[in-house]
Design an enzyme around this catalytic site. Sequence first.
Site, PDB file in Angstrom:
ATOM      1  N   ALA A   1       0.876  -1.176   0.000  1.00  0.00           N
ATOM      2  CA  ALA A   1       0.000   0.000   0.000  1.00  0.00           C
ATOM      3  C   ALA A   1       0.907   1.218   0.000  1.00  0.00           C
ATOM      4  O   ALA A   1       1.839   1.296   0.811  1.00  0.00           O
ATOM      5  CB  ALA A   1      -0.894   0.020   1.229  1.00  0.00           C
ATOM      6  N   GLU A   2       0.677   2.152  -0.912  1.00  0.00           N
ATOM      7  CA  GLU A   2       1.655   3.230  -1.107  1.00  0.00           C
ATOM      8  C   GLU A   2       1.779   4.168   0.087  1.00  0.00           C
ATOM      9  O   GLU A   2       2.720   4.940   0.188  1.00  0.00           O
ATOM     10  CB  GLU A   2       1.374   4.008  -2.402  1.00  0.00           C
ATOM     11  CG  GLU A   2       0.048   4.723  -2.482  1.00  0.00           C
ATOM     12  CD  GLU A   2      -1.024   3.879  -3.142  1.00  0.00           C
ATOM     13  OE1 GLU A   2      -0.976   2.637  -3.023  1.00  0.00           O
ATOM     14  OE2 GLU A   2      -1.930   4.467  -3.763  1.00  0.00           O
ATOM     15  N   ASN A   3       0.820   4.127   1.009  1.00  0.00           N
ATOM     16  CA  ASN A   3       0.971   4.949   2.206  1.00  0.00           C
ATOM     17  C   ASN A   3       1.966   4.350   3.195  1.00  0.00           C
ATOM     18  O   ASN A   3       2.246   4.965   4.223  1.00  0.00           O
ATOM     19  CB  ASN A   3      -0.387   5.183   2.876  1.00  0.00           C
ATOM     20  CG  ASN A   3      -1.061   3.895   3.288  1.00  0.00           C
ATOM     21  OD1 ASN A   3      -1.067   2.929   2.523  1.00  0.00           O
ATOM     22  ND2 ASN A   3      -1.594   3.853   4.473  1.00  0.00           N
TER      23      ASN A   3
END
Lengths: 218, 218
Positions: free
Chosen positions: B45-47
């Site tokens: 997840a890019e976060n």
Amino acid sequence: MKNKLTTAREAVGKVKDGDSIMIGGFLTGGHPENLVSALVNTNTAGNLTIISNDTGTQELSVYQLVKSGRVKHIFASYIGSNPETGRLLMTGEAKVQLFPQGTLAEKIRAGGAGLGGILTPVGIGTVVEEGKKKIKINDREYLLELPLKANVAFIKAHKADETGNLIMNGSSRNFNIVMATAADYVVAEVEEYVKAGEIDPNHVNVPGIFVDAIVKVG
Amino acid sequence: MNNREFIAKRIAKELKDGDVVNLGIGMPTMVANYIPKDIQIMLQAENGILGVGPKPALEEERPDCIDAGGNYVTAVKGACFFDSSFSFCIIRGGHVDITVLGALEVDEEGNVANWMIPGKKVPGMGGAMDLVVGAKKVILAMEHVSKNGSPKILKKCRLPLTAVNVAKTIVTDMAVIDVVPDKGLVLKEIAPGLSVEEVQRATEAHLMISPDLKFIEV
């Protein structure tokens, strides 16, 4: 040792007309809500520039800040979660500049790391390249993206010690780490505050030298 | 099974044991429901999570464990957390094997448009531009035609692009199509009950027919 512990009201009192402010967080995750709330409620500085991944969501105080008319310029990567930022972009009431998320993170990192800019292939062939210098290296085109710095950064961490060393939890690291490096006055909102020595140096996410003020909440 | 479930289930068959996979918001996220039992993948997840797990029970929701859509998630055994700069090192640096994203339009050159509709909707690109440029394989999950029945697989994209020459495989409710560089679109599979002519009629771009054409199995 300088005492970095302060109140939200005192910390946000440093914000002046025309300042640029980095606000950490990814949607609601790792967002310094108490600092932004204090900025909205106890400070009247206007003509502000906001640098934030997404300008938060409607439940957060950053929504009120964007709505207040005090913000004239926004740097972000995604604004679908804050309709008010979208409205400002559409009406032109504020300048809203969108960057690919990785580019935004790296512009801030470049600002904090003393770099003159970064070269990224992301955005080539899209509107993102408009007005930017393109540089070809080994037959691949890159965009030159310039560093971003700010007067103030509001970031969120789980724990701070007296020296300002920070520990962040889980997915709340996001933009909080790079933003700590790229502003003149960095305020960390934390849930726990401990004496120097009580954080294992192995576990520090942000070295204390980057942190100017600590606000303990909760 | 509705169209979205059908598409997600077919895409899940593209995943291989050990893949690092980033799923976009919406239909792509549903792919996680159909990962074959005999393989293990790492969801990014890019976060800032590698090793995203299923949705937690209500009492186990933690604000420090959300995905890039802002939803509460768990972290699987072997997961790790990192900041945005590092996250896009993983993404842009070519360390993601597969990214699955939705698209408004895709064309014969593998150009993708999925981040804005001028004058109507400008949510921002978020991490989409970095993902399609950096991931080793880009799979688009999309309904074959728009709500009003017009084709979304075009000769040339009309909306502002997310990136050029990046799409590898397009999975829709009607077909599985590969993008072959310098050649165009190759129809590999069609949904049971459909004819090649029906799929071509719903597609503006020219489709070359694979000699191994078969029905989609989910």
